[in-house]
Design a protein around this motif. Structure first.
Motif, short mmCIF file in Angstrom:
data_model
loop_
_atom_site.label_atom_id
_atom_site.label_comp_id
_atom_site.label_asym_id
_atom_site.label_seq_id
_atom_site.Cartn_x
_atom_site.Cartn_y
_atom_site.Cartn_z
N ASN A 221 30.57 55.99 38.30
CA ASN A 221 31.26 57.18 38.78
C ASN A 221 32.45 57.61 37.94
O ASN A 221 33.02 58.68 38.17
CB ASN A 221 31.75 56.95 40.22
N GLN A 222 32.85 56.79 36.95
CA GLN A 222 34.07 57.12 36.21
C GLN A 222 33.89 58.29 35.24
O GLN A 222 34.86 58.92 34.84
CB GLN A 222 34.56 55.89 35.44
N MET A 223 32.62 58.58 34.86
CA MET A 223 32.35 59.65 33.89
C MET A 223 33.24 59.51 32.66
O MET A 223 33.85 60.46 32.17
CB MET A 223 32.52 61.03 34.55
N ASP A 224 33.32 58.26 32.18
CA ASP A 224 34.19 57.88 31.08
C ASP A 224 33.31 57.32 29.96
O ASP A 224 32.61 56.31 30.15
CB ASP A 224 35.18 56.83 31.57
N GLY A 225 33.33 57.96 28.81
CA GLY A 225 32.49 57.54 27.71
C GLY A 225 32.73 56.11 27.26
O GLY A 225 31.82 55.46 26.71
N SER A 226 33.93 55.60 27.49
CA SER A 226 34.22 54.22 27.09
C SER A 226 33.45 53.21 27.93
O SER A 226 33.35 52.03 27.55
CB SER A 226 35.72 53.94 27.18
N ARG A 227 32.90 53.64 29.08
CA ARG A 227 32.13 52.73 29.93
C ARG A 227 30.65 52.71 29.57
O ARG A 227 29.84 52.07 30.24
CB ARG A 227 32.25 53.15 31.42
N GLY B 127 24.99 56.97 36.04
CA GLY B 127 26.22 57.03 35.26
C GLY B 127 26.02 57.69 33.92
O GLY B 127 26.88 58.43 33.42
N LEU B 128 24.86 57.46 33.31
CA LEU B 128 24.55 58.10 32.03
C LEU B 128 24.22 59.58 32.22
O LEU B 128 24.52 60.41 31.35
CB LEU B 128 23.39 57.36 31.36
N VAL B 129 23.61 59.93 33.36
CA VAL B 129 23.44 61.34 33.70
C VAL B 129 24.79 62.04 33.71
O VAL B 129 24.96 63.14 33.15
CB VAL B 129 22.74 61.49 35.07
N ALA B 130 25.76 61.40 34.35
CA ALA B 130 27.08 62.01 34.52
C ALA B 130 27.80 62.19 33.19
O ALA B 130 28.62 63.10 33.03
CB ALA B 130 27.92 61.17 35.47
N LEU B 131 27.51 61.33 32.21
CA LEU B 131 28.20 61.42 30.91
C LEU B 131 27.72 62.60 30.08
O LEU B 131 28.40 63.02 29.14
CB LEU B 131 28.01 60.13 30.12
N GLY B 132 26.55 63.13 30.38
CA GLY B 132 26.05 64.27 29.62
C GLY B 132 25.88 63.93 28.16
O GLY B 132 25.28 62.92 27.80
N GLU B 133 26.46 64.75 27.28
CA GLU B 133 26.30 64.55 25.84
C GLU B 133 26.96 63.27 25.36
O GLU B 133 26.61 62.74 24.29
CB GLU B 133 26.85 65.75 25.08
N GLN B 134 27.91 62.75 26.13
CA GLN B 134 28.57 61.50 25.73
C GLN B 134 27.61 60.31 25.76
O GLN B 134 27.92 59.25 25.22
CB GLN B 134 29.76 61.21 26.64
N ALA B 135 26.46 60.48 26.42
CA ALA B 135 25.48 59.39 26.51
C ALA B 135 24.47 59.45 25.37
O ALA B 135 23.49 58.70 25.38
CB ALA B 135 24.76 59.45 27.86
N ALA C 222 16.66 58.56 34.24
CA ALA C 222 16.70 58.43 32.78
C ALA C 222 16.26 59.73 32.12
O ALA C 222 16.84 60.16 31.11
CB ALA C 222 15.80 57.28 32.34
N ALA C 223 15.25 60.38 32.67
CA ALA C 223 14.79 61.66 32.12
C ALA C 223 15.89 62.71 32.23
O ALA C 223 16.11 63.51 31.30
CB ALA C 223 13.53 62.11 32.85
N GLU C 224 16.58 62.72 33.34
CA GLU C 224 17.68 63.69 33.50
C GLU C 224 18.79 63.41 32.51
O GLU C 224 19.38 64.34 31.93
CB GLU C 224 18.21 63.64 34.94
N ALA C 225 19.11 62.12 32.31
CA ALA C 225 20.15 61.77 31.35
C ALA C 225 19.77 62.21 29.94
O ALA C 225 20.60 62.72 29.19
CB ALA C 225 20.43 60.27 31.40
N LEU C 226 18.50 62.01 29.57
CA LEU C 226 18.04 62.45 28.26
C LEU C 226 18.10 63.96 28.13
O LEU C 226 18.46 64.51 27.08
CB LEU C 226 16.61 61.94 28.02
N TYR C 227 17.74 64.67 29.20
CA TYR C 227 17.81 66.13 29.18
C TYR C 227 19.26 66.58 28.93
O TYR C 227 19.52 67.46 28.12
CB TYR C 227 17.30 66.67 30.49
N ASN C 228 20.19 65.94 29.63
CA ASN C 228 21.61 66.30 29.47
C ASN C 228 22.09 66.02 28.05
O ASN C 228 22.95 66.74 27.52
CB ASN C 228 22.47 65.54 30.47
#
Length: 367
Positions: A303-309, A331-339, A361-367
């Protein structure tokens, strides 16, 4: 009568609703309905009198959670959670009343308390399995210090929110801060006020409390002083002066979720799968099936939406528990391009044994 109808121009709007004709009209309708409801309640009481039952009937009067308008019903703020509760005691039962006729009490009561309270008034032993506390009758317990509750998916709108409330503060934990409060939902689309509000958002004309509902993300935590801020507009979660309150209520909520076996951190499909041959109630407090403390740790990272995590989130994808892996993917979905640097691992997750993990995982890849 026409004289009892409410003028839209005279209604007082809550601070989170923009001042539009649609909101004024719907609030006026709401107060019209309250007036009609008063008459209906009076009709029921009159029927009890006519049937000779009024002197032998304790009447509970309470409501559903809110008007149905956006940001009222179906949300975890005071405007939805606080509902009216009036109890009428005939003279023969007046000794059980917590106050005299026409007076009020500030005791905290939760809906889960109603069933044990009615059993207490009826002289029936309260089963140990009931989570509520009787607040009237021979088996009444000491007043609550805390009330707990939450919000999960409603209709097609997916979310997970939990809260804890005492007599002064309310703490909300948003387990999907990557989602806005104002997700599209067919129920809300039936309201002209929602379309007017969304239109102002799309035009960039919202500011202040009215802008929160359509913000792209939620805060992970919310803390409100319900005495000074009854509409819960001023989030104190990041206020150093309220740090001790925040930590206490955060810990209280986590402890309650663990004790109750909160199933809300499992994907719905996973909860169904794990309870087959049993029931959700029976698996809830089994840590081997519902590892709530492990899930709470995973959600905090997610939930932190923090790229360092990001390394921690990728590590969650390797956990043997599918629900933990799902939170890593969320959590990777929430990071968007940072993931982006995790795209290879997410591609592997497209073959995960859990459909929930594969979809996230598919949503995270899409983001």
């Amino acid at each position: 009568t026409d004289a009892q109808r409410h003028d839209p121009q005279q209604v007082t709007l809550p601070p989170m609703h923009p001042d539009t004709p649609e909101f004024r009209r719907e609030w006026a309708w709401h107060y019209d309905n309250v007036t009609a409801m008063d008459y209906q309640a009076g009709d029921v009481l009159a029927e009890l009198e006519q049937d000779g039952l009024a002197d032998n009937t304790i009447v509970f009067f309470f409501s559903d959670h809110g008007t149905g308008m956006p940001a009222i019903k179906m949300f975890a703020w005071e405007s939805s959670l606080r509902v009216p509760l009036l109890i009428r005691f005939p003279d023969r039962w007046r000794d059980w009343a917590p106050a005299s006729a026409g007076e009020t009490t500030d005791r905290l009561v939760s809906f889960v308390d109603f069933a044990p309270t009615v059993l207490s008034l009826a002289g029936v032993e309260i089963p140990d399995a009931m989570q509520g506390r009787a607040f009237l009758g021979a088996q009444a317990e000491r007043p609550r210090d805390w009330i707990f509750g939450g919000k999960d998916r409603q209709a097609e709108c997916f979310d997970t929110i939990r809260f804890v409330r005492n007599d002064r503060f309310q703490y909300n934990r948003n387990f999907h801060p990557e989602l806005p409060f104002g997700q599209p939902m067919s129920y809300l689309w039936n309201h002209d006020s929602w379309h007017a509000w969304k239109g102002l958002h799309d035009e960039g004309k919202l500011s202040g409390p009215a802008a929160r509902f359509f913000a792209a993300h939620k805060p992970v935590e919310e803390l409100y002083d319900v005495h000074r801020d009854p509409w819960q507009i001023h989030n104190l979660a990041d206020d150093p002066a309220h740090r001790d309150v925040l930590l206490e209520m955060r810990a209280k909520l986590a402890a309650e979720m663990a004790q109750a076996g909160d199933l809300g951190l499992l994907p719905e499909r996973e909860m169904d799968l794990r309870s087959r041959g049993s029931t959700p109630f029976e698996i809830a407090t089994d840590p081997a099936v519902n590892p709530i403390e492990k899930l709470l740790d995973a959600t905090w990272i997610a939930n932190q939406m923090d790229g360092s995590r990001l390394p921690e989130l990728v590590a969650l994808l390797d956990d043997p528990d599918a629900a933990v892996r799902w939170w890593g993917a969320i959590g990777l979905v929430a990071l968007g391009e940072q993931a982006a640097s995790a795209s290879d691992r997410l591609t592997e997750a497209l073959s995960d044994s859990s459909p929930d993990v594969r979809v996230a995982a598919a949503e995270a890849l899409y983001n």
